[in-house]
Design a protein around this motif. Structure first.
Motif, PDB file in Angstrom:
ATOM      1  N   LEU A   1      -0.957 100.919  29.808  1.00 53.13           N
ATOM      2  CA  LEU A   1      -2.087 100.163  29.946  1.00 53.13           C
ATOM      3  C   LEU A   1      -2.709  99.514  29.020  1.00 53.13           C
ATOM      4  O   LEU A   1      -3.164  98.295  28.951  1.00 53.13           O
ATOM      5  N   SER A   2      -2.701 100.201  27.910  1.00 55.20           N
ATOM      6  CA  SER A   2      -3.288  99.882  26.669  1.00 55.20           C
ATOM      7  C   SER A   2      -2.770  98.567  26.204  1.00 55.20           C
ATOM      8  O   SER A   2      -3.341  97.470  25.841  1.00 55.20           O
ATOM      9  N   ASN A   3      -1.267  98.531  26.140  1.00 51.69           N
ATOM     10  CA  ASN A   3      -0.611  97.336  25.713  1.00 51.69           C
ATOM     11  C   ASN A   3      -0.886  96.221  26.816  1.00 51.69           C
ATOM     12  O   ASN A   3      -0.793  94.937  26.169  1.00 51.69           O
ATOM     13  N   ILE A   4      -0.890  96.350  28.129  1.00 48.47           N
ATOM     14  CA  ILE A   4      -1.227  95.323  28.918  1.00 48.47           C
ATOM     15  C   ILE A   4      -2.479  94.725  28.362  1.00 48.47           C
ATOM     16  O   ILE A   4      -2.691  93.597  28.318  1.00 48.47           O
ATOM     17  N   ILE A   5      -3.524  95.516  28.410  1.00 50.01           N
ATOM     18  CA  ILE A   5      -4.897  94.937  27.622  1.00 50.01           C
ATOM     19  C   ILE A   5      -4.856  94.242  26.612  1.00 50.01           C
ATOM     20  O   ILE A   5      -5.359  93.113  26.433  1.00 50.01           O
TER      21      ILE A   5
END
Length: 263
Positions: free
Chosen positions: A65-69
């Motif tokens: 999720l962090s890397n998508i953001i």
């Protein structure tokens, strides 16, 4: 209140191959390829000033999720919108280990779109905040995890992003630097910036965050007020820790098995 990050029914899936034969088969018959749901049907909205703690056991999908953001990982389906510049702080994030710390400052800031003149003006502030001293001239491959975290954090907070993603970057290093970093994030908080904070340190999460997103098995288990969601998550952890090692492994295995599928 203005939305800064919006997820609408976001999925992230990966193909799983165990041999080159399976990779070749995928070309002619992709439906025969096993896939893994890293994230499933994520819907949440972060507003300006939100400090969202991302919690969950290892492998739950927090870093995905962090890397998508942060933009380093694309979504498979759904909708994602971001309003503002995003910086990700994670150990090794955006750092070239073959370059020195000083060269990494220029390298990372050039990738962010800064001019040579702007980089020259900001570099002294970054070096001072990092507390690396003469180590700034050494190759990053010689840095400890704490030193890498200091450099990455110093670069990201000095360039003043609108949206900041911190993925376990404060789990290493000394307490003095951690406190200085938290103080800097409080400044961002007061300025109305949006922060996503990934950490297993629930004390830090409770003291710093305003909302919590609990990710379990790639799904958003709960999202909302920090006290409400943390109470739910801490109850889960209490019961999870009561399980034997064998039972914990089975629990994680069952979660993972539920995430594999064929199209």
């Amino acid at each position: 209140m203005k939305a800064s990050v919006e997820f609408k029914n976001v999925y992230k899936e990966y193909k799983v191959f165990t041999s080159n034969k399976e990779r070749l088969l995928d070309i002619v018959k992709p439906s025969a390829t096993k896939r893994f749901h890293a994230l499933r049907d994520i819907t949440l909205t972060a507003y300006e000033g939100d400090i969202i703690g991302l919690v969950g056991i290892n492998g739950s999908g927090k870093s995905t999720l962090s890397n998508i953001i942060g933009g380093s990982v694309p979504i498979t389906s759904g909708q994602l919108s971001k309003n503002g510049e995003v910086n990700v702080i994670a150990i090794n994030s955006g750092l070239n280990t073959q370059l020195s710390g000083l060269d990494n400052i220029e390298f990372k800031m050039l990738l962010m779109g800064y001019s040579k003149k702007e980089i020259k003006a900001l570099t002294p502030q970054i070096i001072e905040f990092s507390e690396l001293g003469d180590f700034i001239y050494q190759p990053v491959k010689k840095y400890s995890s704490g030193m890498k975290s200091k450099l990455g954090f110093a670069i990201s907070v000095t360039v003043n992003p609108d949206i900041l993603v911190i993925d376990e970057a404060l789990s290493v290093g000394d307490q003095t630097f951690t406190q200085k970093s938290l103080d800097k994030m409080q400044e961002f908080k007061a300025a109305g910036k949006t922060i996503f904070f990934v950490s297993h340190n629930l004390k830090q999460v409770r003291n710093f965050c305003t909302k919590i997103a609990w990710i379990e098995g790639g799904r958003l288990k709960s999202f909302g007020d920090k006290d409400t969601v943390l109470e739910q998550y801490e109850d889960f952890l209490k019961n999870y820790k009561k399980l034997s090692v064998k039972e914990q492994k089975k629990f994680r295995r069952d979660l993972d098995n539920d995430r594999f599928f064929f199209k």
